[in-house]
Design an enzyme around this catalytic site. Structure first.
Site, short mmCIF file in Angstrom:
data_model
loop_
_atom_site.label_atom_id
_atom_site.label_comp_id
_atom_site.label_asym_id
_atom_site.label_seq_id
_atom_site.Cartn_x
_atom_site.Cartn_y
_atom_site.Cartn_z
N ALA A 24 -0.47 -2.98 6.57
CA ALA A 24 0.48 -3.16 6.81
C ALA A 24 -0.51 -4.51 7.98
CB ALA A 24 0.23 -2.11 8.10
N PHE A 25 -1.57 -4.34 7.58
CA PHE A 25 -2.12 -5.64 8.75
C PHE A 25 -1.41 -6.62 8.69
CE2 PHE A 25 -5.44 -7.99 10.63
CZ PHE A 25 -5.68 -7.13 11.52
N ARG A 37 -11.00 3.47 11.96
CA ARG A 37 -9.46 4.32 12.32
C ARG A 37 -8.31 4.23 12.02
NH1 ARG A 37 -11.26 9.30 14.21
NH2 ARG A 37 -10.00 9.00 15.70
N TRP A 49 1.16 -1.52 -0.10
CA TRP A 49 0.08 -0.30 -0.32
C TRP A 49 0.76 1.15 0.05
CZ3 TRP A 49 -5.02 0.60 -0.60
CH2 TRP A 49 -5.40 1.61 -0.43
N VAL A 74 0.40 2.96 7.28
CA VAL A 74 -1.10 3.55 7.39
C VAL A 74 -1.52 4.90 7.72
CG1 VAL A 74 -2.78 2.95 9.16
CG2 VAL A 74 -0.02 1.37 8.70
N VAL A 75 -2.36 5.06 6.54
CA VAL A 75 -3.37 6.43 6.31
C VAL A 75 -4.44 6.39 6.80
CG1 VAL A 75 -1.36 7.07 5.17
CG2 VAL A 75 -3.73 6.52 3.99
#
Length: 165
Positions: free
Chosen positions: A61-62, A93, A27, A86-87
């Site tokens: 990222a997860f 959230r 991402w 992470v955006v």
């Protein structure tokens, strides 16, 4: 080539070749990839260019903590570096995702006794503008260099600990 002040320890369970895993999310891949580039450049500057760095790409990222854990458990890596961006995508959230990723990485480090370094960044606000993209593009290269320095210093420090094999 100048002798490096850093010695990467190789534990008995690992091969004679001290390897580092670099796990990055895809991402915003063009930005996150700058972290890897900065890491590799800094490792070369520290005299550690001969230490193999294996790259792994995950969707977001997860997914990084699971990959980090499996890589650590393989016994093949003396360190793992994680990079992600992470955006706030407006759907959920992003703070929760970032917090989960960082907590997961810390858990991996403590459970496996393999150092894990995080360059998973979460900006307070991010807008898809050329100025913001340029800023984070450059910032991720700096974070990669900082991760390399932290990795080298930590591995040197760990190598001096009186740990029974």
């Amino acid at each position: 080539m100048t002798q490096s002040p850093y010695q990467i320890p190789v534990h008995a369970a690992q091969s004679a070749e001290a390897r580092i895993a670099f796990v990055q999310s895809s991402w915003h891949g063009d930005i996150v990839d700058q972290c890897r580039q900065g890491f590799l450049e800094a490792m070369a500057g520290l005299g550690l260019a001969d230490n193999p760095v294996d790259g792994f790409e995950v969707p977001g990222a997860f997914e990084i903590p699971l990959h980090a854990k499996l890589l650590a458990k393989s016994g093949r890596y003396v360190a793992i570096v994680a990079a992600g961006f992470v955006v706030d995508g407006g759907i959920y959230r992003h703070e929760f995702v970032a917090q989960s990723v960082i907590a997961g990485l810390m858990q991996v480090q403590l459970e496996t006794e393999t150092p894990v370094f995080s360059a998973v960044l979460t900006p307070h606000q991010y807008q898809e503008s050329e100025a913001q993209r340029r800023f984070f593009h450059d910032h991720f290269r700096i974070k990669g260099a900082e991760a390399a320095e932290a990795c080298a210093k930590t591995l040197k420090s760990l190598g001096r600990l009186p740990i029974a094999a």
